[in-house]
Motif scaffolding. Structure first.
Motif, mmCIF file in Angstrom:
data_model
loop_
_atom_site.group_PDB
_atom_site.id
_atom_site.type_symbol
_atom_site.label_atom_id
_atom_site.label_comp_id
_atom_site.label_asym_id
_atom_site.label_seq_id
_atom_site.Cartn_x
_atom_site.Cartn_y
_atom_site.Cartn_z
ATOM 1 N N ASP A 1 -15.267 -3.381 11.734
ATOM 2 C CA ASP A 1 -14.058 -4.197 11.736
ATOM 3 C C ASP A 1 -13.949 -4.946 13.058
ATOM 4 N N ASP B 1 -9.358 -3.494 1.112
ATOM 5 C CA ASP B 1 -8.663 -2.849 2.223
ATOM 6 C C ASP B 1 -7.641 -1.821 1.761
ATOM 7 N N ASN C 1 -3.990 -6.483 10.465
ATOM 8 C CA ASN C 1 -3.940 -5.403 9.476
ATOM 9 C C ASN C 1 -4.594 -4.152 10.044
ATOM 10 N N GLY D 1 -9.835 -1.190 12.371
ATOM 11 C CA GLY D 1 -10.307 -0.057 11.571
ATOM 12 C C GLY D 1 -10.110 1.245 12.331
ATOM 13 N N HIS E 1 -8.644 -7.287 11.544
ATOM 14 C CA HIS E 1 -8.555 -5.915 11.048
ATOM 15 C C HIS E 1 -8.841 -4.926 12.173
ATOM 16 N N ARG F 1 -5.346 -2.102 -0.454
ATOM 17 C CA ARG F 1 -4.026 -2.711 -0.604
ATOM 18 C C ARG F 1 -4.007 -3.528 -1.893
ATOM 19 N N SER G 1 0.849 -1.192 0.000
ATOM 20 C CA SER G 1 0.000 0.000 0.000
ATOM 21 C C SER G 1 0.882 1.238 0.000
ATOM 22 N N LYS H 1 -6.483 -0.758 9.026
ATOM 23 C CA LYS H 1 -7.193 -0.090 7.938
ATOM 24 C C LYS H 1 -7.591 1.302 8.431
#
Length: 540
Positions: free
Chosen positions: A449, A364, A398, A435, A433, A366, A333, A400
């Protein structure tokens, strides 16, 4: 400490009558059962273990890793496969995980592979006797094997007149493979070649269809179907598929008195088509496959001469050799907050992917890259030099973040970047995730998320346990409001660490929260829909 053990159990088709006694004993000796959730349900009547870990499709690696971990801790574990565990099952994967850890049979944990009835056998029994001659199994799944290799195997089997059992013929995403397989087979087999389609053999929804090679695609074929394709001598009889063993040549079927007595049937004159053990030759004209006699090529003579001179074996360039290819899979990203990619960065990505790699855009923000390479470090270095963030994929954490209104609400960006730097990429039981929204509007849907963070009035609100997928998806529960900025990262770290240590393999955060009822000092609240929704199994 007590030494653990792993049973890798093949339980056959799935019904009580066709599971072996050894498989039942192994299951009952185990204090932990690990398997695909549908398979766990099938063997439930035989299970006495207190710990049962059921996971979803494509989670085979995590199942094998968890089994090894538990066995190393002294537990007796059964990893289950339908059919035979050594035929497209879990046996090989368990050994691969053990080998990675330096396991040896003498010093390491005990491993026992418990065989079961494979699909080719159980399905053949429902069709009649289609596998009475030379046969092979071919999986049409190209998730782990290149389709070009699968094509060659289908062609070779079709050309050699094998009875063929196709496993994993079709799924929701893989619909073209069975069509291509049929096209290849029709080059070598008659359109009238008998074909049997068996779905869920010996299970509640069993379905058996007898058809032909030309018409087989007119019937329902799915992941639970095994396709058995006859050879050139296979025939239909009274709703059965029969492949003769070649007894017509030695026996007179239907005659009470046989022309050859038992002791005469294996003599040379009774088998004129057999290979001569002295000369290495056999008489042609008995086979049904047309083939041309080939003289020794100049290449073969040259290789033989070269071997004699060098006194070493020279590898024939036409021998089949499928090398194991290393695929580097990762995400890229332009930044946590930045959503813009520059032309130069796109050029570098295209150059890195080349002709053999792939790039997929994800929801996402990415790119998911898959590149055949033996030098992943050089790829990472090249991309990072061009201000691209390289991240691991799979069951990792991850972060986000929203676009912070294109930088107009940038006050919380450093906090988002710090969370990504400290926690991003951590290996977890299941992909998770976080968020991050830069203002109270929460327009980036952080509350949907696994963990949602919303920056509001210079402090942070925390949401935990959204169910992000499915027809019963729901938002996370509000856990805390007004968290001080310097307290956010330590709190998140504790939550993630607890989840990592205690969750089952493949257990999403919302499922873990529901099971344990409390994460840190936050008590579980049921946020699911109160309106009953019909369950939708995979494939619907």
């Amino acid at each position: 400490m007590k030494k653990g053990k792993i049973f890798v159990v093949g339980f056959g088709p799935g019904d009580r009558e066709h599971i072996t006694n050894r498989a039942v004993v192994a299951l009952q000796q185990s204090d932990c059962i690990i398997g695909y959730k549908t398979y766990v349900e099938l063997i439930e009547p035989f299970v006495t273990a207190k710990s049962i870990v059921s996971t979803g499709m494509t989670e085979e690696v995590s199942r094998a890793q968890d089994a090894v971990k538990k066995a190393e801790a002294g537990h007796i574990v059964s990893v289950i496969s339908s059919g035979d565990s050594g035929v497209y099952g879990m046996a090989g994967l368990v050994y691969e995980v053990l080998i990675e850890k330096g396991w040896t049979e003498k010093e390491g944990i005990a491993v026992e592979i418990v065989p079961g009835i494979s699909a080719i056998n159980s399905c053949a029994s429902l069709l009649g006797a289609p596998v009475m001659h030379d046969s092979c199994t071919i999986s049409l799944s190209d998730h782990l094997t290149p389709w070009t290799v699968i094509e060659k195997r289908i062609e070779a089997a079709a050309m050699a007149d094998f009875v063929i059992a196709l496993y994993n013929p079709k799924s929701g995403r893989r619909t073209r493979q069975i069509v291509e397989a049929q096209n290849i087979l029709l080059k070598y087999r008659s359109p009238e070649t008998p074909v049997g389609l068996v779905k869920s053999a010996y299970r509640e929804n069993q379905n058996v269809v007898l058809t032909t090679l030309a018409e087989m695609l007119e019937h329902d074929i799915g992941m639970l179907t095994t396709v058995i394709i006859g050879n050139s001598s296979t025939f239909f009889y009274d709703n059965k598929i029969i492949t003769p063993r070649g007894y017509q040549r030695k026996y007179t079927l239907g005659e009470e008195k046989q022309s050859l007595k038992p002791h005469q049937r294996l003599k040379k004159e009774a088998e004129p088509w057999a290979l001569n053990q002295e000369t290495g030759e056999s008489k042609a004209g008995y086979e049904q496959i047309e083939r041309k006699k080939q003289d020794v090529s100049s290449l073969d003579l040259a290789l033989k001469a070269l071997s004699m001179v060098s006194k070493s074996e020279i590898e024939h360039p036409h021998l089949v050799h499928q090398p194991i290819e290393n695929i580097f899979e990762f995400a890229v990203s332009p930044g946590v907050a930045n959503k813009f990619i520059k032309p130069e960065q796109m050029r570098v990505l295209a150059e890195t992917i080349g002709e053999t790699g792939t790039m997929e855009y994800t929801p996402d923000h990415r790119f998911l890259l898959k590149i055949p390479t033996d030098q992943p470090e050089s790829i990472v270095e090249k991309l990072e030099q061009n201000d691209l963030i390289v991240m691991p994929v799979g069951d990792v954490l991850n972060v986000k973040a929203c676009d912070f209104c294109y930088g107009e609400k940038a006050e919380s960006i450093p906090h988002a970047e710090e969370i990504a730097a400290k926690l991003g990429g951590i290996k977890l039981p299941k992909e998770l995730h976080i968020g991050f929204n830069g203002c109270g509007m929460a327009c980036y849907r952080a509350v949907f998320d696994d963990i949602g963070i919303v920056y509001r009035k210079k402090k942070f609100d925390l949401f935990i346990g959204a169910k992000p997928v499915g027809r019963t998806a729901h938002a996370a529960q509000p856990a805390a409001e007004g968290i001080e900025p310097d307290q956010l990262l330590p709190l998140l770290t504790k939550i993630i660490e607890e989840y990592k240590q205690n969750a089952h393999p493949n257990e999403r955060l919302f499922k873990y929260f529901k099971r344990v009822k409390k994460i840190q000092y936050f008590s579980y609240q049921d946020m699911s829909s109160k309106i009953e929704v019909e369950p939708a199994p995979c494939g619907d």
